[in-house]
Design an enzyme around this catalytic site. Sequence first.
Site, PDB file in Angstrom:
ATOM      1  N   ASP A 149      -7.146  -2.466   3.490  1.00 48.99           N
ATOM      2  CA  ASP A 149      -5.775  -2.136   3.911  1.00 48.99           C
ATOM      3  C   ASP A 149      -5.647  -2.116   5.435  1.00 48.99           C
ATOM      4  OD1 ASP A 149      -5.012  -1.740   1.175  1.00 48.99           O
ATOM      5  OD2 ASP A 149      -5.958   0.222   1.234  1.00 48.99           O
TER       6      ASP A 149
ATOM      7  N   HIS B 299       0.844  -1.203   0.000  1.00 46.65           N
ATOM      8  CA  HIS B 299       0.000   0.000   0.000  1.00 46.65           C
ATOM      9  C   HIS B 299       0.879   1.253   0.000  1.00 46.65           C
ATOM     10  CE1 HIS B 299      -3.582   2.355   0.415  1.00 46.65           C
ATOM     11  NE2 HIS B 299      -2.980   3.050   1.376  1.00 46.65           N
TER      12      HIS B 299
ATOM     13  N   ASP C 151      -6.519  -8.776   5.570  1.00 44.12           N
ATOM     14  CA  ASP C 151      -7.747  -9.258   6.205  1.00 44.12           C
ATOM     15  C   ASP C 151      -8.932  -8.750   5.387  1.00 44.12           C
ATOM     16  OD1 ASP C 151      -8.106  -6.627   6.906  1.00 44.12           O
ATOM     17  OD2 ASP C 151      -7.705  -6.904   9.046  1.00 44.12           O
TER      18      ASP C 151
END
Length: 221
Positions: free
Chosen positions: A154, A118, A150
Amino acid sequence: MSVREGCSPVFRLAVLVSGSGSNLQVIIDRLHGKVAGIEVVAVFSNAPGVLALERAERADIPSAVFPLEDHDDRESRDLAMAAAIESAKADLVVLAGYMHTLTRVFLERFPHRVINLHPALLPSFPGTDGIGDAIRYGVKFTGVTVHFVDEGTDSGPIIRQEPLPVHDDDTAASLATRIHALEHRLLPRVIELVALGRVTPPPQGSRLVRVDDSQPSQIQW
Ligand code: GAR
């Protein structure tokens, strides 16, 4: 227990992409067949015709497209993609510019085996425009994060981050150039560490990922 168990000689990567694939290219150039037994065995995209797919083809890496429109819903698309990843026997799934969130049915198949890159220092600026959001907010530092994935956007446990100063005259484009340069160093190193069994996912109830970075990297720059 690390992500890598039993240490087979080959560590198989599936890379998920949505766009230009500059990070995929660095993985191919710096890791694929070169470091820690890493082989990119599959590249999957949610979008047809993207440059990342061309990069895979040029490197003779099998690829496929899983557009949402071809499936009833996100779950069925993700299940189809999960089946393809299982067929490719991937040890790790790397989201390198993959712009859809993954559903629980997908993530349950690969516990602590999906990582994402990210372009911001999470938990700041999650989502699809981490660079633009940081510029608009006026932060003086941003950076790059690699984290376990998950079901959130992010939001998974952080494996590694690197900060980067934002200059007063930065535009989204100028900042993106420096962010990408940082990503192109950070992501391969994290993948190498995972492949070598040096990344330990958090125990139940914790978010703390332990990373043993005590040995020098084998990546040739
Ligand atoms: C990268 O900057 C990556 O951090 C970002 O997409 C870009 C893909 O570039 N990912 C996200 O924003 C995920 N939330 P690339 O296609 O050239 O590798």
